[in-house]
Design a protein around this motif. Structure first.
Motif, mmCIF file in Angstrom:
data_model
loop_
_atom_site.group_PDB
_atom_site.id
_atom_site.type_symbol
_atom_site.label_atom_id
_atom_site.label_comp_id
_atom_site.label_asym_id
_atom_site.label_seq_id
_atom_site.Cartn_x
_atom_site.Cartn_y
_atom_site.Cartn_z
ATOM 1 N N TYR A 1 3.890 8.762 8.891
ATOM 2 C CA TYR A 1 4.175 8.364 7.512
ATOM 3 C C TYR A 1 3.064 7.517 6.897
ATOM 4 O O TYR A 1 3.270 6.912 5.845
ATOM 5 C CB TYR A 1 5.508 7.608 7.461
ATOM 6 N N LYS B 1 2.437 8.461 3.375
ATOM 7 C CA LYS B 1 3.599 8.369 2.487
ATOM 8 C C LYS B 1 3.745 6.918 2.023
ATOM 9 O O LYS B 1 4.461 6.115 2.627
ATOM 10 C CB LYS B 1 4.870 8.829 3.215
ATOM 11 N N THR B 2 3.064 6.585 0.936
ATOM 12 C CA THR B 2 3.009 5.186 0.510
ATOM 13 C C THR B 2 4.347 4.644 0.020
ATOM 14 O O THR B 2 4.499 3.428 -0.129
ATOM 15 C CB THR B 2 1.954 5.016 -0.597
ATOM 16 N N GLU B 3 5.315 5.522 -0.242
ATOM 17 C CA GLU B 3 6.639 5.033 -0.616
ATOM 18 C C GLU B 3 7.371 4.426 0.585
ATOM 19 O O GLU B 3 8.377 3.728 0.427
ATOM 20 C CB GLU B 3 7.486 6.149 -1.242
ATOM 21 N N PRO C 1 16.339 1.051 1.290
ATOM 22 C CA PRO C 1 15.429 0.218 0.502
ATOM 23 C C PRO C 1 15.033 -1.035 1.289
ATOM 24 O O PRO C 1 15.816 -1.564 2.085
ATOM 25 C CB PRO C 1 16.261 -0.160 -0.726
ATOM 26 N N ARG D 1 0.263 -1.727 2.788
ATOM 27 C CA ARG D 1 1.636 -2.074 2.395
ATOM 28 C C ARG D 1 1.875 -3.582 2.505
ATOM 29 O O ARG D 1 2.576 -4.172 1.670
ATOM 30 C CB ARG D 1 2.662 -1.334 3.247
ATOM 31 N N GLU E 1 9.099 -3.251 -5.354
ATOM 32 C CA GLU E 1 8.056 -2.230 -5.454
ATOM 33 C C GLU E 1 8.601 -0.820 -5.227
ATOM 34 O O GLU E 1 7.850 0.155 -5.239
ATOM 35 C CB GLU E 1 6.942 -2.511 -4.442
ATOM 36 N N GLY E 2 9.912 -0.704 -5.010
ATOM 37 C CA GLY E 2 10.526 0.608 -4.807
ATOM 38 C C GLY E 2 10.178 1.235 -3.471
ATOM 39 O O GLY E 2 10.175 2.463 -3.342
ATOM 40 N N LYS E 3 9.921 0.396 -2.452
ATOM 41 C CA LYS E 3 9.517 0.900 -1.141
ATOM 42 C C LYS E 3 10.710 1.031 -0.198
ATOM 43 O O LYS E 3 11.719 0.329 -0.325
ATOM 44 C CB LYS E 3 8.473 -0.016 -0.509
ATOM 45 N N THR F 1 11.755 11.493 1.571
ATOM 46 C CA THR F 1 11.856 10.033 1.516
ATOM 47 C C THR F 1 12.840 9.615 0.422
ATOM 48 O O THR F 1 12.468 9.242 -0.685
ATOM 49 C CB THR F 1 10.469 9.415 1.254
ATOM 50 N N LYS F 2 14.103 9.696 0.781
ATOM 51 C CA LYS F 2 15.164 9.306 -0.143
ATOM 52 C C LYS F 2 16.301 8.669 0.641
ATOM 53 O O LYS F 2 16.485 8.919 1.840
ATOM 54 C CB LYS F 2 15.676 10.524 -0.920
#
Length: 312
Positions: free
Chosen positions: A132, A135-137, A159, A172, A232-234, A278-279
């Protein structure tokens, strides 16, 4: 399987350094190190040990005992020990230590001295970090998972982050904001407190801990890292089977809740790490909320029993 995961198995340069934070709990430190030594990638991994200085004269002897022990650790590719001259406290020690290591490396695996790990912990963490990385999220990898019954997935996302055996990347970690007051105000301003509390799932809400941190009643790096990620929505990646069990609940610097409701069996076999959407899956959140509800009831029953028995 991710291409980077295959490289992890073939090229040890893909292995992240392991950072261990210790203070004065010798027995827990020994168990943490011994389980880590039992990992299949231990001998190929670099280990950094940060030892915090004693808070007072009362702690000097126990800190010295831990330091004597860590200087005799073996079983890793390289071992570097840093003894702090002064007492930083857990939060500052972790923030500075992780930052220092990430000045030299692109990723890091972080442990405190009260975590028993599966023999496959390092494999899972390194596989996930490499899989990952692009995958910056995803900003964190969690080694711990609450026991999930009837689970049909090997990996899931939530989250923010969790702090019992975790990993992250240099880019990150730069998102980490130390200003607890700012984080609290932003969470309120953006109406993200519900998400911060994972819809009320946690046994002790991060919101409560963050308020105590702001009032200087305790110092927590974890709730600030968690808040930084949420704003940051990570997301964090979690395994369906936990690779970590906390053996020090109730004895740590910031943990006074004594309960075995968070105990879990560590994984006895490796987990295949591959790219997943990624959810956050609502059905997973629902199961986690159900688990923590039972944990709350368990703690409440224990408290009532203590109150009743104390009267007789």
């Amino acid at each position: 399987m991710c291409l980077n995961t295959i490289k992890t198995l073939e090229n040890h340069e893909y292995l992240a350094p392991v950072v261990l934070f210790v203070y004065k709990r010798l027995n827990e430190t020994i168990q943490t190190v011994e389980s880590l030594q039992g990992n299949i990638l231990a001998e190929e991994s670099r280990l950094f040990v940060f030892s915090d200085g004693p808070l007072n004269d009362q702690d000097k002897e126990s800190v010295a005992e831990v330091r004597d022990y860590i200087h005799n650790i073996s079983g890793f590719k390289e071992i570097e020990i840093k003894e702090r001259d002064t007492h930083l406290g857990l939060a500052e020690s972790i923030i500075l230590g992780v930052t220092e290591v990430l000045e030299k490396f692109d990723k890091v695996i972080v442990l405190e001295n009260d975590l028993h790990t599966s023999p496959y912990f390092l494999k899972y963490m390194n596989d996930a970090l490499n899989c990952y990385q692009g995958k910056t999220e995803v900003a964190s990898i969690s080694g711990y998972s609450v026991p999930l019954k009837n689970n049909d997935v090997d990996l899931y996302f939530l989250p923010g982050t969790f702090w019992w055996g975790w990993a992250t990347w240099k880019d990150r970690w730069k998102l980490f904001n130390e200003d607890g007051t700012y984080l609290f105000k932003e969470l309120k301003k953006r109406h993200m407190m519900k998400e911060y509390n994972i819809n009320g799932s946690f046994i002790i809400s991060p919101e409560i801990i963050l308020k105590k941190h702001i009032k200087a009643k305790l110092s927590s790096w974890a709730v600030r890292w968690h808040a930084s990620m949420v704003l940051e929505g990570k997301l964090s990646l979690y395994p369906s089977r936990s690779f970590v069990n906390n053996i020090g609940i109730g004895s740590g610097e910031n943990c006074r809740v004594k309960s075995n409701c968070l105990n879990t069996q560590v994984a006895n076999k490796p987990l295949n790490v591959d790219l997943q959407p990624t959810k956050v899956r609502p059905e997973i959140v629902k199961k986690i909320k159900k688990f923590y509800l039972k944990a709350h009831l368990h703690l409440l029953c224990n408290l009532i029993k203590k109150l009743i028995t104390s009267k007789y």
